[in-house]
Design an enzyme around this catalytic site. Structure first.
Site, PDB file in Angstrom:
ATOM      1  N   GLY A 179       0.642  -1.231  -0.048  1.00 39.73           N
ATOM      2  CA  GLY A 179      -0.093  -0.075   0.121  1.00 39.73           C
ATOM      3  C   GLY A 179       0.996   1.356  -0.115  1.00 39.73           C
ATOM      4  O   GLY A 179       2.108   1.224   0.280  1.00 39.73           O
ATOM      5  N   PRO A 180       0.295   2.362  -0.288  1.00 40.61           N
ATOM      6  CA  PRO A 180       0.933   3.576   0.047  1.00 40.61           C
ATOM      7  C   PRO A 180       1.593   4.144   0.990  1.00 40.61           C
ATOM      8  O   PRO A 180       1.255   3.400   2.154  1.00 40.61           O
ATOM      9  CB  PRO A 180      -0.060   4.735  -0.584  1.00 40.61           C
ATOM     10  CG  PRO A 180      -1.301   3.945  -1.089  1.00 40.61           C
ATOM     11  CD  PRO A 180      -1.304   2.609  -0.241  1.00 40.61           C
ATOM     12  N   GLY A 200       2.185   5.599   4.652  1.00 40.99           N
ATOM     13  CA  GLY A 200       1.551   6.221   5.762  1.00 40.99           C
ATOM     14  C   GLY A 200       0.250   5.471   5.815  1.00 40.99           C
ATOM     15  O   GLY A 200      -0.500   6.109   6.637  1.00 40.99           O
ATOM     16  N   GLY A 235      -0.224   2.361   7.579  1.00 39.34           N
ATOM     17  CA  GLY A 235      -0.115   1.635   8.693  1.00 39.34           C
ATOM     18  C   GLY A 235       0.078   0.255   8.469  1.00 39.34           C
ATOM     19  O   GLY A 235       0.104  -0.540   9.244  1.00 39.34           O
ATOM     20  N   LYS A 236       1.192  -0.034   7.271  1.00 38.55           N
ATOM     21  CA  LYS A 236       1.746  -1.369   7.116  1.00 38.55           C
ATOM     22  C   LYS A 236       2.519  -1.670   8.412  1.00 38.55           C
ATOM     23  O   LYS A 236       2.619  -2.812   8.926  1.00 38.55           O
ATOM     24  CB  LYS A 236       2.497  -1.133   5.883  1.00 38.55           C
ATOM     25  CG  LYS A 236       1.662  -0.826   4.700  1.00 38.55           C
ATOM     26  CD  LYS A 236       2.321  -1.067   3.455  1.00 38.55           C
ATOM     27  CE  LYS A 236       3.600  -0.204   3.412  1.00 38.55           C
ATOM     28  NZ  LYS A 236       3.060   1.257   3.371  1.00 38.55           N
ATOM     29  N   SER A 296      -3.415   3.853 -18.745  1.00 40.67           N
ATOM     30  CA  SER A 296      -4.676   4.284 -18.181  1.00 40.67           C
ATOM     31  C   SER A 296      -5.119   5.639 -18.890  1.00 40.67           C
ATOM     32  O   SER A 296      -6.181   5.961 -18.341  1.00 40.67           O
ATOM     33  CB  SER A 296      -4.691   4.249 -16.803  1.00 40.67           C
ATOM     34  OG  SER A 296      -3.646   5.110 -16.347  1.00 40.67           O
ATOM     35  N   LYS A 314      -7.349   5.344  -7.109  1.00 38.08           N
ATOM     36  CA  LYS A 314      -7.486   6.684  -8.131  1.00 38.08           C
ATOM     37  C   LYS A 314      -8.993   7.210  -7.724  1.00 38.08           C
ATOM     38  O   LYS A 314      -9.152   8.484  -7.700  1.00 38.08           O
ATOM     39  CB  LYS A 314      -7.782   5.882  -9.587  1.00 38.08           C
ATOM     40  CG  LYS A 314      -6.407   5.550 -10.168  1.00 38.08           C
ATOM     41  CD  LYS A 314      -6.728   5.085 -11.449  1.00 38.08           C
ATOM     42  CE  LYS A 314      -5.355   4.571 -12.082  1.00 38.08           C
ATOM     43  NZ  LYS A 314      -5.462   3.813 -13.469  1.00 38.08           N
TER      44      LYS A 314
END
Length: 795
Positions: free
Chosen positions: A358-359, A361, A363-364, A682, A725
């Site tokens: 995931g991006p 920040g 919470g990983k 895309s 997106k």
């Protein structure tokens, strides 16, 4: 003795290095004043009973309740002899195991309330208890026969024991074991488990005796060789003594030998450690090789080969911990709890390695910490960003100067336990050069079917990693090699919506920041409107890091006011108040509605940091039908632009365009933020709409964003990163989004807040996209009908 009634409250006699057991008699020498007073009082009582309890720390001379174990044995004084020196020689008989419930007195001696512990033999384990009893009896008889120091009465005493629990007590009492191991046997209420535990201990002692006898036999057969070596070693000791290095070196080696035995190394590692230790004895301490060899032995002796940490997993507690540490993320939490549930049912389960993607920040890393807390395990984090050397994972061979084990083994030694939660952070940022490929080295580490025999180059012996709970994190998966990706279960974490960010800020970020800045709740109040303004005008991200930075800046302003006594309370709830502390807004929502002119469309992009909006601008000039593309575009995006233009030219009559335009003009397509590289298919639909908007001189429908890959036949193909997106479009103030029909399944994971406020249209081809972007003008009857409907709503 079984008919005796044991009082609920009795004096407590601490034992420094001994553990008493029921049905066993033992002499105790009492010399401390407090203990003598206790014995004198008990000796004249009617029942002559007291509780013996082992000390947790034998070196404490005047133990108090905190220095005692909580399980002991009720004993009865059978004989008391007072010596001329003032000491007491007491013979006691063990009666029953008890658990100390509450201490009622500490002076002049300790008294406590106790509850009798009854042996547990579940009905379903009765047959197993009998089998275990016979097995333990067989080992006990072998011990008696193997040890020449055992008295003849020992075999007779064993023959008189008919209960498994009593047999386990008798054997444990007579074995030379550490106090902790004896205490563990005493505290085990389940008889089958206790017998199995004592069987293991007795087997170990029997193996020692048999090995001792084997060594003695071999020693007698080679007495001449042994004597020769003895004399040589004595001479070597004398030489070392003259040099001043003998005693210190022997003490060091003996200490290492004790550490190796205590570490309970596997056979291969133990053999290697002892071989290296023997080699170390022959190396002079002044030699550089001595330090290398000593460091290697120390690494082997200090690794957690057998030490496990953590209670049995409590799923309710695990879920509560995840809910306490993280807001929402229901799907992720559900998968984590399922993972822990399997570990609870089968601790040796070799399941998949979890990988949070995931991006930044979202919470990983904190999820990994929460998993460790929920499972009661240590947490170790190794950042792999920028690691290019395979030796960082597998370690350096000992032939190199300054060689060390890899990050995996070093992390386990730091954890001090064999089963920590080990997070491999930023696994997508591994590098590769002439030193090797770290990602390939991780293949064995992250394969549950292979990592039980992981060999670090430095240790050069197998180490079992199967008990380690590995968790990897990545921003995106493209750089991760397929073979490594195949060994992990991917769990996707998406960005947060505005409402989710407000909740997380109120529940987690603000309380932590207030504590970090020495503020109270009354010193700073940031309302929902204030938080919304910070999120909309000062941050544009999928995660929470910039939001935390901005809130920290406001906290510093509040701390400055409080420290200077200007104000004890600061309220931030309006745009003007936020601007006072953070300056002018960085992002403006009017960007979405800017340039509502022909030739401009809004596309949607995805990057490792999450989703974002992308403006596509087109213009034309006199020329010869050329196509100019700018904005740092990649090859795939350039091909999408050419495909879109070809489709428009092939359907020019349908779109009401003059064919001469394509021959007499040049088209220029530009994507702003030219310093940032852009690529991918895309943007095809967005480029198509920008071209048709420009050539037809019609602006695209306002507040509209699009994404999708195009083909020469006009089909719209599905693309990736749809959720990120759509979240980006929602954050930017977009009202309507066109996405490929093939991405309909991705809408299931979209938050309800976004679904409610964002109009999402599914398109299968470019004709549908054109109709949505350039809606046909309404007829007079349709306008009147719309006006009547609007009036009714107002009424």
């Amino acid at each position: 003795m079984t008919d005796l009634t044991i009082p609920g409250e009795l004096p407590v006699l601490p034992l420094q290095n001994h553990v008493m057991f029921p049905r066993v008699g033992f002499p105790i020498n009492v010399g401390k004043e407090r203990s003598i007073r206790l014995i004198d009082e008990v000796a004249v009582s009617d029942d002559k009973m007291l509780i013996t309890v082992a000390q947790t720390k034998p070196d404490v001379e005047d133990p108090m309740p905190k220095d005692l174990y909580r399980v002991g044995t009720v004993v009865q004084i059978t004989r008391l002899i007072k010596t001329p020196e003032g000491h007491h020689h007491v013979i006691v008989q063990g009666l029953s195991r008890v658990r100390l419930v509450r201490f009622v007195q500490t002076d002049p001696f300790i008294r406590a309330r106790a509850r009798v512990i009854v042996d547990e033999v579940p009905r379903r384990q009765k047959k197993k208890s009998e089998i275990a009893f016979l097995g333990l009896m067989d080992i006990a008889l072998k011990l008696v026969n193997a040890d020449p120091k055992t008295p003849d009465e020992a075999a007779l005493a064993l023959a008189n024991v008919d209960q498994p629990g009593d047999l386990a007590n008798l054997i444990t009492f007579n074995l030379e074991l550490p106090t902790k191991e004896r205490q563990l046997v005493l505290e085990t209420a389940n008889v089958v488990r206790r017998v199995e535990m004592v069987t293991t201990l007795a087997s170990r002692e029997l193996a020692k005796l048999e090995l001792s006898q084997k060594i003695q036999t071999k020693a007698r057969a080679t007495i001449e060789k042994t004597q020769r070596e003895y004399f040589l070693r004595q001479q070597l000791k004398e030489i070392q003594g003259e040099l001043g290095e003998g005693d210190e070196s022997r003490t060091e080696i003996e200490e290492l030998r004790k550490q190796i035995v205590a570490a309970q190394l596997p056979p291969a590692a133990h053999e290697q450690a002892m071989r290296e230790l023997d080699r170390l004895m022959r190396i002079p301490s002044v030699s550089p090789e001595h330090a290398v060899s000593r460091n290697y032995v120390e690494w082997l002796a200090t690794l957690p080969w057998t030490l496990h940490l953590g209670p049995r997993i409590n799923l309710r507690k695990a879920r509560a911990v995840l809910d306490e540490d993280h807001y929402d993320l229901e799907k992720v939490k559900k998968r984590i709890v399922e993972f822990l549930a399997v570990l609870k049912l089968k601790e040796t389960h070799r399941g998949p390695i979890l990988c949070f993607v995931g991006p930044p920040g979202v919470g990983k890393t904190s999820l990994g910490r929460s998993i460790a807390r929920a499972a009661g395990r240590k947490f170790i984090r190794a950042s792999l960003g920028g690691v290019r050397d395979e030796a960082e994972i597998r370690g350096h061979r000992r032939t190199y100067v300054g060689a060390l084990p890899g990050r995996i083994i070093r992390g386990l030694r730091d954890a001090g336990t064999k089963n920590p939660v080990f997070m491999l952070d930023e696994i997508d940022k591994l590098g590769m050069d002439h030193h090797g490929d770290p990602a390939s080295a991780l293949l064995e580490v992250l394969d549950p079917q292979q990592n039980d025999t992981f060999v670090d180059h430095y240790l050069d012996v197998p180490f079992d990693l199967s008990d380690v709970m590995f968790i990897a994190t990545a921003n995106y998966l493209d750089p991760v090699p397929p073979a490594l990706r195949d060994r992990m279960e991917i769990i996707q974490l998406f960005g947060y919506t505005e409402e989710e960010k407000i909740e997380i800020a109120n529940r987690h970020i603000l309380p932590r920041l207030l504590a970090d800045h020495g503020l109270k709740k009354s010193n700073l109040r940031i309302g929902k409107r204030g938080l919304r303004e910070v999120i909309r005008s000062y941050t544009r991200e999928a995660g929470l890091r910039r939001l935390e930075q901005k809130l920290a800046s406001i906290c510093r302003s509040a701390a400055f006011r409080v420290a200077n006594r200007r104000s004890t309370s600061l309220s931030v709830n309006t745009a003007a108040q936020v601007a006072t502390h953070l300056g002018p807004p960085v992002f403006l929502l009017e960007e979405v509605e800017r340039r509502s002119v022909p030739g401009v469309t809004i596309g949607l992009a995805w990057s490792p940091t999450g989703g974002d909006i992308l403006f596509i601008e087109a213009t034309m000039m006199s020329g010869k039908g050329g196509l100019i593309l700018t904005g740092h575009l990649g090859e795939v995006m350039k091909e999408s632009a050419q495909t879109s233009l070809s489709y428009v030219r092939s359907r020019s009559s349908q779109f009401g365009l003059d064919d001469r335009l394509f021959a007499e003009t040049d088209l220029h397509i530009h994507v702003p933020a030219g310093a940032i590289p852009k690529d991918g298919p895309s943007a095809g639909v967005a480029i198509f709409l920008a071209i048709t908007s420009l050539l037809s001189e019609k602006p695209v429908r306002p507040y509209l964003a699009v994404t999708g890959e195009v083909t020469l036949r006009g089909h719209v193909l599905p693309v990736g990163g749809i959720k990120d997106k759509l979240l980006a479009a929602y954050r930017a103030g977009v009202k309507t989004v066109l996405i490929p029909k093939g991405n309909q399944i991705d809408l299931e994971e979209l938050p309800a807040e976004v679904k409610k406020n964002l109009e999402i249209r599914l398109i299968a081809n470019l004709d549908e996209a054109h109709n949505e972007a350039f809606p046909a003008p309404k007829s007079r009857s349709q306008k009147k009908k719309t006006k009547k409907t609007t009036n009714r709503k107002r009424k």
